[in-house]
Design a protein around this motif. Structure first.
Motif, PDB file in Angstrom:
ATOM      1  N   GLY A  65       0.798  -1.221   0.000  1.00  0.00           N
ATOM      2  CA  GLY A  65       0.000   0.000   0.000  1.00  0.00           C
ATOM      3  C   GLY A  65       0.829   1.269   0.000  1.00  0.00           C
ATOM      4  O   GLY A  65       0.295   2.373  -0.064  1.00  0.00           O
ATOM      5  N   LEU A  66       2.144   1.138   0.064  1.00  0.00           N
ATOM      6  CA  LEU A  66       3.029   2.299   0.118  1.00  0.00           C
ATOM      7  C   LEU A  66       3.464   2.691  -1.305  1.00  0.00           C
ATOM      8  O   LEU A  66       3.746   1.821  -2.133  1.00  0.00           O
ATOM      9  N   LYS A  67       3.511   3.986  -1.568  1.00  0.00           N
ATOM     10  CA  LYS A  67       3.981   4.484  -2.857  1.00  0.00           C
ATOM     11  C   LYS A  67       4.900   5.677  -2.649  1.00  0.00           C
ATOM     12  O   LYS A  67       4.770   6.404  -1.665  1.00  0.00           O
ATOM     13  N   ALA A  68       5.816   5.864  -3.588  1.00  0.00           N
ATOM     14  CA  ALA A  68       6.651   7.075  -3.587  1.00  0.00           C
ATOM     15  C   ALA A  68       6.389   7.814  -4.887  1.00  0.00           C
ATOM     16  O   ALA A  68       6.048   7.198  -5.903  1.00  0.00           O
ATOM     17  N   GLY A  69       6.529   9.110  -4.862  1.00  0.00           N
ATOM     18  CA  GLY A  69       6.283   9.881  -6.071  1.00  0.00           C
ATOM     19  C   GLY A  69       7.121  11.132  -6.124  1.00  0.00           C
ATOM     20  O   GLY A  69       7.618  11.612  -5.105  1.00  0.00           O
ATOM     21  N   PHE A  70       7.317  11.652  -7.347  1.00  0.00           N
ATOM     22  CA  PHE A  70       7.985  12.936  -7.495  1.00  0.00           C
ATOM     23  C   PHE A  70       7.223  13.748  -8.520  1.00  0.00           C
ATOM     24  O   PHE A  70       6.457  13.205  -9.334  1.00  0.00           O
ATOM     25  N   THR A  84       8.444  18.471  -5.852  1.00  0.00           N
ATOM     26  CA  THR A  84       8.165  17.739  -4.620  1.00  0.00           C
ATOM     27  C   THR A  84       8.554  16.269  -4.733  1.00  0.00           C
ATOM     28  O   THR A  84       8.629  15.706  -5.824  1.00  0.00           O
ATOM     29  N   VAL A  85       8.777  15.680  -3.561  1.00  0.00           N
ATOM     30  CA  VAL A  85       8.944  14.239  -3.436  1.00  0.00           C
ATOM     31  C   VAL A  85       7.940  13.792  -2.366  1.00  0.00           C
ATOM     32  O   VAL A  85       7.734  14.490  -1.369  1.00  0.00           O
ATOM     33  N   SER A  86       7.271  12.652  -2.605  1.00  0.00           N
ATOM     34  CA  SER A  86       6.147  12.242  -1.760  1.00  0.00           C
ATOM     35  C   SER A  86       6.257  10.799  -1.306  1.00  0.00           C
ATOM     36  O   SER A  86       6.837   9.962  -2.009  1.00  0.00           O
ATOM     37  N   LEU A  87       5.658  10.547  -0.156  1.00  0.00           N
ATOM     38  CA  LEU A  87       5.439   9.186   0.298  1.00  0.00           C
ATOM     39  C   LEU A  87       3.934   9.064   0.538  1.00  0.00           C
ATOM     40  O   LEU A  87       3.340   9.925   1.201  1.00  0.00           O
ATOM     41  N   MET A  88       3.324   8.021  -0.045  1.00  0.00           N
ATOM     42  CA  MET A  88       1.872   7.887   0.018  1.00  0.00           C
ATOM     43  C   MET A  88       1.497   6.509   0.557  1.00  0.00           C
ATOM     44  O   MET A  88       2.130   5.513   0.215  1.00  0.00           O
ATOM     45  N   GLY A  89       0.484   6.500   1.388  1.00  0.00           N
ATOM     46  CA  GLY A  89      -0.014   5.225   1.917  1.00  0.00           C
ATOM     47  C   GLY A  89      -1.497   5.343   2.173  1.00  0.00           C
ATOM     48  O   GLY A  89      -2.132   6.355   1.816  1.00  0.00           O
ATOM     49  N   ASN A  90      -2.071   4.335   2.802  1.00  0.00           N
ATOM     50  CA  ASN A  90      -3.503   4.436   3.115  1.00  0.00           C
ATOM     51  C   ASN A  90      -3.746   5.457   4.230  1.00  0.00           C
ATOM     52  O   ASN A  90      -4.883   5.769   4.553  1.00  0.00           O
ATOM     53  N   TRP A  91      -2.681   5.995   4.779  1.00  0.00           N
ATOM     54  CA  TRP A  91      -2.751   7.054   5.777  1.00  0.00           C
ATOM     55  C   TRP A  91      -2.681   8.450   5.149  1.00  0.00           C
ATOM     56  O   TRP A  91      -2.677   9.461   5.844  1.00  0.00           O
ATOM     57  N   GLY A  92      -2.595   8.491   3.821  1.00  0.00           N
ATOM     58  CA  GLY A  92      -2.557   9.784   3.149  1.00  0.00           C
ATOM     59  C   GLY A  92      -1.258  10.009   2.402  1.00  0.00           C
ATOM     60  O   GLY A  92      -0.566   9.053   2.020  1.00  0.00           O
TER      61      GLY A  92
END
Lengths: 340, 340, 340
Positions: free
Chosen positions: B52-57, B82-90
């Motif tokens: 469920g974890l994702k990273a993005g830029f 930006t650089v992002s970390l995404m999960g079911n927590w937002g």
């Protein structure tokens, strides 16, 4: 270049070693760029809208490989930033683009407007006017091809409330048929004169080429007419930035994956005081290109500028001879060009 | 856009012809950009990290097609980096980004914050504060979507040793459910006042839209509170950069592949001397969009600004009427937008 | 990265939250970038020309994710802009590139030359000389690999007519064999001295690493020799920008998808007045990296600089203690790195 439906990424990286010797000055070695093809990084695409209609965009930046910079103008997409609508009625284009009035300078010159061989080396107008080649805010229209005949037009508004400095209009009519290529162009750009009034910079160009198979012959004539020094008592500026005629003959000789290219350029100063009118220059250039593939080439060019009168054109590195009279400039460059 | 596993290249090129007439000044024709969609060139990607974890830029540059420049701020990726970390927590996001406190200005305005129709044309704060829309050094957090309810927060440290000028905090709470969209936002940015003390620029926004099918109605209210002129004897600056209320009603009417859009914006100056408080403005804009495809559109917009008191907002090209009192500004633009 | 035959698009976006406390100054919180890997956006490609010959290009820009800017030098492709020809005889490279004389600083340092852990934090030369790491106009040559032994050379002409300031020559010889890596480098760059004469900045580096499996040990020594203060009466500048020795020992300990890294750096000032020679500094740094994938990592680093004498190195934010004597600087950063 990488291509898929919506965007193509393309570019050229071209770097060379350059030697320059100007009369009266020490010789100089250095690295330059874009001796065979202009360094660039671009993004372009075409969308088929159906019914013969297409949309396209083109964003193209300079790449100066020797220093890692893009354009010294500060414009990221200095080379071109346009959006287009295309149909069987031609192409309508908006944005910063190359002017029809200056197309000959790269299309009918074996060395283009880059490197030590280009005709711009001995041109006051091409070197001195920041929008000689390209204009911001341009509306362009390209006709369809009518049996080899095509025309293109550009209008760039001045965006000035007080006066119309910067407004540009130009057009070009060309004919292409097998070995024959012929083209005439004309442009008018509003400029502020030394006297503070509004003047017109007028560009007339006639050019052509014929491909004999063993060699392609190229010839072009430019008449660049500036108001400086023409009207009123602005004789001082007339001596450094007046009108000029510039003509060129050149040849491209392909031999397998090799190419030999050469040109002779003559620049005649006009419409100034007598001393200025005698300040002419000529340049001879010869180059060799070894194509390692369609994308990669090794090249070498030698060129020599001979100045008359007060003309002090140089390939690079300052005016030949301290006094600036009748000096010459010699250069050589050897480089590697790669496109993608 | 080109998409594969690690990077998507995307962009918009939008150029138009613009006419502006400000009362007391000569009319002006020129080319502008981004009348329908903000010109941009971007690179973004998302990586699935599993569980469920994702990273993005996201790296996104401005593209001003009329002149070939990117942002006048000198920031290459002015729009977003930006650089992002995404999960079911937002989503947790680091870098330069759009502030939650200003999202309404493009999300609840038929014309966004671009072109001659946007609400920013008649805003002192939106035009005058360089970080009104975006902040460097921002830490962002976006909650998951709870049945249509979502919240986002931003904190941007000031990076100042001596004082806290530039520190920003803002948040936005939104609700989306079928035809209904509603949103409230609040932000506080530390600013240096004319008196040399630290003040707070406060932004409160409430906005919503309802889609009736034949038309979408949009409404928004902004209260931009600046300390200038509020405290002490800084009456001079109070007249030119004080607080304001700004409200908008708009409509989007899609008809097949056409779109008609219109808005009315009212800006009320606040918290200054009486003369300043009477210096209000209103703007009416109407536009037409012809979508040639999902990616390509022709558009036209007309807008008129009416100033009261000392207000001298103009679409472009200087303050209406020489004295700056009660002038108006009329503009029209016709353009072509292409995205990729 | 996206790869097809002619061009690969690649990059790194790395942002972090940073805390710095310098003795005698207030603590400071902010956002920084490139704490684990240098932020970048690049375009590169290799073309097979047949017969063992290849051509390649490499254009690489800085990306400062916290502010959306590229390099503060104004060079778009600050990190690298080169065109190459490669064969079984090695690689010949033209353009802006990293100098062999400074390769150790990132190759034999667990923290590279970025973030709060890098050895450049306590280096006057690395921080003060704009071309310490990279040179414009560079001609590079890389030998083939002879059983683990490889050499690289760079020559960058000065392009100066009057003197030879800026001319650079350097080389590096390395040996790689299983767990062993060893390297020696030397460089000479012409610099203008405070006395107005031409001096030479000399760099000697010796470095190596050994991988024990559970941990990799790294060590390096740099001797940066500047003419300032060495010759003549330029004692003032000798105190702020003299010669230095810099040595480092470090360790990388991988544990599954985790990495622990640490280093100790010592900088000794040399060849100045006695007070300057006693102005040394040491830095200890320890970091933790959690690799969420090959492309995405979370990281944290803490570092502390201890200054002796007049040395006033700091991680960021100004000289420790007002008087600049014997202060220290402590920093911590926590960030997210994503590559594509």
């Amino acid at each position: 270049a990488y291509a898929q439906s919506s965007v193509t990424l393309f570019g050229v990286v071209d770097a060379n070693l350059r030697y320059v010797k100007n009369s009266g000055l020490a010789s100089n070695y250095g690295m330059s760029n874009s001796g065979l093809s202009s360094g660039r990084l671009g993004f372009r695409g075409v969308e088929d809208l159906g019914g013969g209609l297409k949309a396209g965009f083109w964003l193209e930046s300079d790449v100066n490989a020797d220093t890692g910079t893009f354009s010294s103008t500060g414009k990221m997409f200095q080379r071109r930033s346009t959006v287009s609508l295309m149909g069987n009625w031609g192409e309508f284009r908006l944005g910063r683009d190359f002017a029809p009035s200056s197309v000959h300078s790269f299309k009918y010159d074996p060395f283009g407007v880059i490197g030590i061989g280009g005709q711009n080396v001995t041109s006051t107008t091409a070197r001195g006017l920041s929008n000689y080649y390209r204009h911001d805010n341009a509306v362009g229209y390209f006709t369809p091809n009518f049996g080899g005949v095509q025309a293109e037009f550009m209008f760039a508004p001045d965006e000035q409330a007080a006066n119309n400095t910067g407004r540009h209009m130009s057009g070009r009519l060309s004919y292409e048929n097998g070995p024959v290529s012929a083209s005439v162009s004309y442009g008018v750009t509003n400029v502020a004169t030394a006297a503070g009034t509004l003047g017109k910079f007028k560009q007339l160009g006639v050019a052509g080429s014929y491909n004999f198979g063993v060699a392609q012959l190229v010839a072009s004539v430019y008449r660049d007419d500036l108001p400086f020094g023409t009207y009123g008592a602005t004789t001082a500026s007339a001596q450094t930035a007046g009108s000029e005629d510039r003509w060129l003959i050149g040849v491209n000789v392909p031999v397998g994956n090799h190419l030999i290219r050469a040109s002779y350029v003559r620049t005649n100063a006009r419409k100034g005081p007598a001393a200025y009118n005698d300040s002419d220059a000529s340049k001879i250039a010869i180059g060799y290109v070894h194509n390692l593939s369609k994308r990669t080439s090794l090249y070498g060019t030698v060129a020599r500028v001979s100045n008359d009168g007060a003309a002090n054109f140089s390939i690079a590195g300052g005016a030949p001879t301290p006094g600036g009279w009748s000096g010459n400039s010699t250069g050589a460059e050897v480089g590697l060009k790669h496109s993608f």
